[in-house]
Design an enzyme around this catalytic site. Structure first.
Site, PDB file in Angstrom:
ATOM      1  N   ARG A 153      21.302  54.766  43.850  1.00 45.66           N
ATOM      2  CA  ARG A 153      22.286  55.851  42.938  1.00 45.66           C
ATOM      3  C   ARG A 153      22.901  56.914  43.914  1.00 45.66           C
TER       4      ARG A 153
ATOM      5  N   CYS B 264      14.738  50.221  36.095  1.00 46.75           N
ATOM      6  CA  CYS B 264      14.710  48.658  35.871  1.00 46.75           C
ATOM      7  C   CYS B 264      13.347  48.386  35.137  1.00 46.75           C
TER       8      CYS B 264
ATOM      9  N   CYS C  88      19.967  51.348  37.059  1.00 51.19           N
ATOM     10  CA  CYS C  88      19.096  51.057  38.121  1.00 51.19           C
ATOM     11  C   CYS C  88      19.386  52.572  38.956  1.00 51.19           C
TER      12      CYS C  88
ATOM     13  N   HIS D 299      36.441  48.104  42.173  1.00 48.78           N
ATOM     14  CA  HIS D 299      34.852  47.853  41.837  1.00 48.78           C
ATOM     15  C   HIS D 299      35.022  46.530  40.704  1.00 48.78           C
ATOM     16  N   GLU D 300      36.065  45.835  40.500  1.00 51.86           N
ATOM     17  CA  GLU D 300      36.099  44.656  39.795  1.00 51.86           C
ATOM     18  C   GLU D 300      36.375  43.471  40.632  1.00 51.86           C
TER      19      GLU D 300
ATOM     20  N   CYS E 165      12.728  49.501  40.275  1.00 51.80           N
ATOM     21  CA  CYS E 165      12.624  51.118  40.313  1.00 51.80           C
ATOM     22  C   CYS E 165      12.257  51.410  38.624  1.00 51.80           C
TER      23      CYS E 165
ATOM     24  N   ARG F 243      45.261  43.640  32.158  1.00 52.06           N
ATOM     25  CA  ARG F 243      44.612  43.761  33.297  1.00 52.06           C
ATOM     26  C   ARG F 243      45.596  43.229  34.462  1.00 52.06           C
TER      27      ARG F 243
ATOM     28  N   CYS G 286      17.905  46.320  40.773  1.00 46.01           N
ATOM     29  CA  CYS G 286      16.906  46.169  41.809  1.00 46.01           C
ATOM     30  C   CYS G 286      15.480  45.309  41.377  1.00 46.01           C
TER      31      CYS G 286
ATOM     32  N   CYS H 185      41.108  48.887  37.724  1.00 42.97           N
ATOM     33  CA  CYS H 185      40.606  49.356  36.647  1.00 42.97           C
ATOM     34  C   CYS H 185      40.920  50.944  36.475  1.00 42.97           C
ATOM     35  N   HIS H 186      40.706  51.515  35.179  1.00 47.82           N
ATOM     36  CA  HIS H 186      41.069  53.086  35.222  1.00 47.82           C
ATOM     37  C   HIS H 186      40.406  53.790  36.136  1.00 47.82           C
ATOM     38  N   THR H 187      39.121  53.650  36.485  1.00 47.95           N
ATOM     39  CA  THR H 187      38.265  54.377  37.196  1.00 47.95           C
ATOM     40  C   THR H 187      38.795  54.581  38.740  1.00 47.95           C
TER      41      THR H 187
ATOM     42  N   CYS I 268      33.751  44.332  35.852  1.00 39.84           N
ATOM     43  CA  CYS I 268      33.803  45.651  34.956  1.00 39.84           C
ATOM     44  C   CYS I 268      34.272  45.372  33.426  1.00 39.84           C
TER      45      CYS I 268
HETATM   46  P1  NAD Z   1      43.765  51.277  28.629  1.00 38.02           P
HETATM   47  O1  NAD Z   1      44.672  52.286  28.757  1.00 38.02           O
HETATM   48  O2  NAD Z   1      44.130  49.741  28.966  1.00 38.02           O
HETATM   49  O3  NAD Z   1      43.500  51.379  26.824  1.00 38.02           O
HETATM   50  C1  NAD Z   1      43.425  52.304  26.379  1.00 38.02           C
HETATM   51  C2  NAD Z   1      44.224  52.365  24.833  1.00 38.02           C
HETATM   52  O4  NAD Z   1      43.832  53.549  24.027  1.00 38.02           O
HETATM   53  C3  NAD Z   1      45.591  52.123  24.960  1.00 38.02           C
HETATM   54  O5  NAD Z   1      46.022  50.944  24.254  1.00 38.02           O
HETATM   55  C4  NAD Z   1      46.092  53.440  24.205  1.00 38.02           C
HETATM   56  O6  NAD Z   1      47.503  52.937  23.570  1.00 38.02           O
HETATM   57  C5  NAD Z   1      45.201  53.577  23.389  1.00 38.02           C
HETATM   58  N1  NAD Z   1      44.957  54.981  22.836  1.00 38.02           N
HETATM   59  C6  NAD Z   1      45.321  56.115  23.776  1.00 38.02           C
HETATM   60  N2  NAD Z   1      45.190  57.227  22.780  1.00 38.02           N
HETATM   61  C7  NAD Z   1      44.768  56.733  21.707  1.00 38.02           C
HETATM   62  C8  NAD Z   1      44.400  57.402  20.495  1.00 38.02           C
HETATM   63  N3  NAD Z   1      44.495  58.782  20.223  1.00 38.02           N
HETATM   64  N4  NAD Z   1      43.871  56.762  19.177  1.00 38.02           N
HETATM   65  C9  NAD Z   1      44.086  55.342  19.283  1.00 38.02           C
HETATM   66  N5  NAD Z   1      44.334  54.819  20.719  1.00 38.02           N
HETATM   67  C10 NAD Z   1      44.708  55.443  21.597  1.00 38.02           C
HETATM   68  O7  NAD Z   1      42.151  51.806  29.004  1.00 38.02           O
HETATM   69  P2  NAD Z   1      41.013  50.485  29.315  1.00 38.02           P
HETATM   70  O8  NAD Z   1      41.126  49.699  30.513  1.00 38.02           O
HETATM   71  O9  NAD Z   1      40.829  49.740  27.977  1.00 38.02           O
HETATM   72  O10 NAD Z   1      39.890  51.388  29.501  1.00 38.02           O
HETATM   73  C11 NAD Z   1      39.380  52.414  28.445  1.00 38.02           C
HETATM   74  C12 NAD Z   1      38.456  53.415  28.691  1.00 38.02           C
HETATM   75  O11 NAD Z   1      37.097  52.830  29.160  1.00 38.02           O
HETATM   76  C13 NAD Z   1      38.740  54.065  30.162  1.00 38.02           C
HETATM   77  O12 NAD Z   1      38.398  55.625  29.641  1.00 38.02           O
HETATM   78  C14 NAD Z   1      37.747  53.763  31.037  1.00 38.02           C
HETATM   79  O13 NAD Z   1      37.436  54.572  32.082  1.00 38.02           O
HETATM   80  C15 NAD Z   1      36.706  53.223  30.166  1.00 38.02           C
HETATM   81  N6  NAD Z   1      35.649  52.448  30.921  1.00 38.02           N
HETATM   82  C16 NAD Z   1      34.248  52.975  30.695  1.00 38.02           C
HETATM   83  C17 NAD Z   1      33.177  51.853  31.062  1.00 38.02           C
HETATM   84  C18 NAD Z   1      31.894  52.276  30.930  1.00 38.02           C
HETATM   85  O14 NAD Z   1      31.114  51.598  31.521  1.00 38.02           O
HETATM   86  N7  NAD Z   1      31.454  53.154  30.163  1.00 38.02           N
HETATM   87  C19 NAD Z   1      33.642  50.588  31.949  1.00 38.02           C
HETATM   88  C20 NAD Z   1      35.001  50.407  32.043  1.00 38.02           C
HETATM   89  C21 NAD Z   1      35.956  51.284  31.386  1.00 38.02           C
HETATM   90  C1  022 Z   2      34.090  51.655  35.345  1.00 36.43           C
HETATM   91  N1  022 Z   2      33.909  52.846  34.737  1.00 36.43           N
HETATM   92  C2  022 Z   2      35.081  53.328  34.045  1.00 36.43           C
HETATM   93  C3  022 Z   2      35.906  52.347  34.168  1.00 36.43           C
HETATM   94  N2  022 Z   2      35.453  51.219  35.089  1.00 36.43           N
HETATM   95  C4  022 Z   2      32.739  53.297  34.799  1.00 36.43           C
HETATM   96  C5  022 Z   2      32.655  54.808  35.111  1.00 36.43           C
HETATM   97  C6  022 Z   2      31.421  55.458  35.261  1.00 36.43           C
HETATM   98  C7  022 Z   2      30.206  54.631  34.633  1.00 36.43           C
HETATM   99  C8  022 Z   2      30.552  53.484  34.210  1.00 36.43           C
HETATM  100  C9  022 Z   2      31.454  52.875  34.242  1.00 36.43           C
HETATM  101  C10 022 Z   2      29.147  55.440  34.458  1.00 36.43           C
HETATM  102  C11 022 Z   2      28.263  55.639  33.693  1.00 36.43           C
HETATM  103  C12 022 Z   2      27.039  56.292  33.661  1.00 36.43           C
HETATM  104  C13 022 Z   2      27.223  56.380  35.222  1.00 36.43           C
HETATM  105  N3  022 Z   2      28.313  55.815  35.914  1.00 36.43           N
HETATM  106  C14 022 Z   2      25.927  57.265  35.938  1.00 36.43           C
HETATM  107  C15 022 Z   2      25.059  55.974  36.499  1.00 36.43           C
HETATM  108  C16 022 Z   2      23.894  56.938  37.095  1.00 36.43           C
HETATM  109  O1  022 Z   2      23.812  58.020  37.388  1.00 36.43           O
HETATM  110  O2  022 Z   2      22.958  55.987  37.219  1.00 36.43           O
HETATM  111  C17 022 Z   2      28.629  55.795  37.025  1.00 36.43           C
HETATM  112  C18 022 Z   2      28.463  54.678  37.831  1.00 36.43           C
HETATM  113  C19 022 Z   2      28.621  54.708  39.290  1.00 36.43           C
HETATM  114  C20 022 Z   2      29.244  55.938  39.979  1.00 36.43           C
HETATM  115  C21 022 Z   2      29.262  56.866  38.937  1.00 36.43           C
HETATM  116  C22 022 Z   2      29.021  57.009  37.694  1.00 36.43           C
HETATM  117  C23 022 Z   2      29.627  55.552  41.432  1.00 36.43           C
HETATM  118  O3  022 Z   2      29.298  54.790  42.118  1.00 36.43           O
HETATM  119  N4  022 Z   2      30.451  56.530  41.930  1.00 36.43           N
HETATM  120  C24 022 Z   2      27.770  53.335  37.221  1.00 36.43           C
HETATM  121 ZN    ZN Z   3      36.279  49.532  35.631  1.00 39.74          ZN
END
Ligand code: NAD
Ligand code: 022
Ligand code: ZN
Length: 375
Positions: A110, A98, A106, A62-63, A95, A370, A92, A40-42, A169
């Site tokens: 952390r 939760c 949670c 993480h997945e 906390c 993926r 948990c 995954c991206h992170t 994830c």
């Molecule tokens: P990905 O790279 O597979 O998909 C991103 C898409 O966005 C691509 O298709 C790309 O062409 C498109 N894109 C880029 N710039 C654009 C623009 N200006 N306008 C429209 N589309 C555009 O990535 P992903 O795996 O789908 O992840 C997406 C995001 O979600 C990442 O930032 C990732 O870190 C985040 N994420 C967040 C969480 C969370 O819990 N908040 C969890 C997982 C992933």
């Molecule tokens: C997963 N992410 C992006 C791609 N795949 C992702 C990254 C960060 C978070 C969630 C998903 C996130 C959002 C808010 C937080 N995190 C903070 C959570 C908190 O402070 O309780 C986050 C998480 C884990 C970690 C860092 C940031 C870590 O374990 N290092 C859930």
């Molecule tokens: Zn992820």
């Protein structure tokens, strides 16, 4: 014990696939044999060095999905032989967070999770006597890993590891953002920005809850067919419309009865802060809600005019789809097994651990939705 792992030695370097040492589970911990892990991206964000909180050397990932092979003292919720999905957001159930029932974040472990160690402050992984950091509390880029009991979701035993690892994830993040964070209602109009591994899961979540209009926005035309495959009803490439995107989207979502236009819900799945602004501003005046899922680069800031919020638009964020892992993940596995959601077509590449760096190359090139590594 000796385990096979992909080690992030230093920022900007490829992972090194090698043998490392893993200590058994201490009290409240479980040893899990990882059978499959998504990339995954992170993981890439941290490996590249762009993550200011990234620690090295470390076992990333993480997945995952796997089988409990040993439990430490006091573990009661899982036992040897149980199939599990590791949780980077633990649950948990004790906390203040939760117990509040208002958040899935949670706080039980952390601090230590962010420091790359287990809750007792030490690491279970080492290489040649030197400590390796854990990552996101999960470290799934190894064929065995140790996890706190509160960071594993017990799942049914007939679910295939090489598919359900994605629920660890991407799937939960996308579907959960629709159900838990936005609480989308049937008949809604929604716009999804970024049709990658997250956006496509937002789209199938919207289809699942019965949204009427599901607009996908992506700068890559190849994503049109991908979006349609999971329920997208309209596609917009911002580069091809020849005018400003926000008014274009507001117009698209306008109905004669309404006359204002704008989406009930929008989702940023790009991590681009300009896109986040567009996603907010194409929400319907008075109630439209925009959910930020994408993770922006370090130091980035979002902007809009306060008027956008004063006139009733709502900006929110979602971590792990607002899901409570131990409660919600097993249900999502059931949805997959019952055919309510799809996963298989999104897993575009399956690789052995030895080829894990190729999965990062595929991600860079935008060729994969993926990639999954099987052990
Ligand atoms: P990905 O790279 O597979 O998909 C991103 C898409 O966005 C691509 O298709 C790309 O062409 C498109 N894109 C880029 N710039 C654009 C623009 N200006 N306008 C429209 N589309 C555009 O990535 P992903 O795996 O789908 O992840 C997406 C995001 O979600 C990442 O930032 C990732 O870190 C985040 N994420 C967040 C969480 C969370 O819990 N908040 C969890 C997982 C992933
Ligand atoms: C997963 N992410 C992006 C791609 N795949 C992702 C990254 C960060 C978070 C969630 C998903 C996130 C959002 C808010 C937080 N995190 C903070 C959570 C908190 O402070 O309780 C986050 C998480 C884990 C970690 C860092 C940031 C870590 O374990 N290092 C859930
Ligand atoms: Zn992820």
């Amino acid at each position: 014990m000796d385990v096979r792992a992909a080690v992030a030695i230093a920022a900007g370097k490829p992972l090194e696939v090698t043998t490392v040492q893993l200590e058994g589970p201490k009290a409240g911990e479980v040893l899990v044999e990882i059978k499959a892990t998504g990339i995954c991206h992170t993981d890439e964000f941290t490996l590249s060095g762009a993550d200011p909180e990234g620690l090295f050397p470390a076992i990333l990932g993480h997945e995952g999905a796997g089988i409990v092979v040993e439990t430490g003292a006091g573990v009661t919720s899982v036992k040897k032989g149980n199939h599990v999905i590791p949780l980077y957001t633990p649950e948990c159930r004790q906390c203040p967070s939760c117990l509040s029932r208002k958040t899935n974040l949670c706080t039980a472990i952390r601090a230590t999770q962010g420091q790359g160690v287990m809750p007792d402050g030490t690491s279970r992984f080492s290489m040649g006597g030197k400590k390796l950091h854990h990552y996101m509390g999960t470290s799934t880029f190894a064929n065995f890993t140790v996890l706190p009991e509160i960071a594993v979701a017990k799942i049914r035993a007939d679910a295939p590891f090489d598919k359900v690892c994605y629920i660890g994830c991407g799937v939960t993040t996308g579907i959960g953002a629709v159900i838990n964070t936005a609480n989308v209602h049937p008949g809604a109009k929604a716009i999804v920005f970024g049709l990658g591994g997250i956006g496509l899961n937002v789209i199938q979540g919207l289809r699942l809850v019965g949204a009427d209009m599901i607009v996908g926005v992506d700068i890559n035309n190849d994503k049109k067919a991908w979006g349609e495959r999971f329920g997208m009803t309209h596609f917009v490439n911002p580069k091809e419309i020849g005018k400003d995107l926000v008014p274009y989207l507001v117009d698209m979502t306008k109905t004669p009865a309404d006359q204002i236009g704008g989406a009930d819900y929008t989702f940023d799945c790009t991590g681009n802060v300009q896109v986040m602004r567009q996603a907010l501003e194409c929400c319907h005046r008075g109630w439209g809600t925009s959910v930020i899922i994408g993770v922006a680069g370090a130091g980035q800031e979002i902007a809009t005019r306060p008027f956008q919020l004063v006139t009733g638009r709502v900006w929110k964020g979602s971590a792990f789809g607002g899901a409570r892992g131990r409660s919600d993940v097993p249900r999502i596995v059931d949805w997959y097994m019952d055919g309510k959601i799809e996963i298989d077509p999104m897993i575009t590449h399956v690789l052995p651990l030895a080829d894990i760096n190729k999965a990062f190359d595929l991600m860079h090139a935008g060729k994969s939705i993926r990639s999954v590594v099987t052990f």
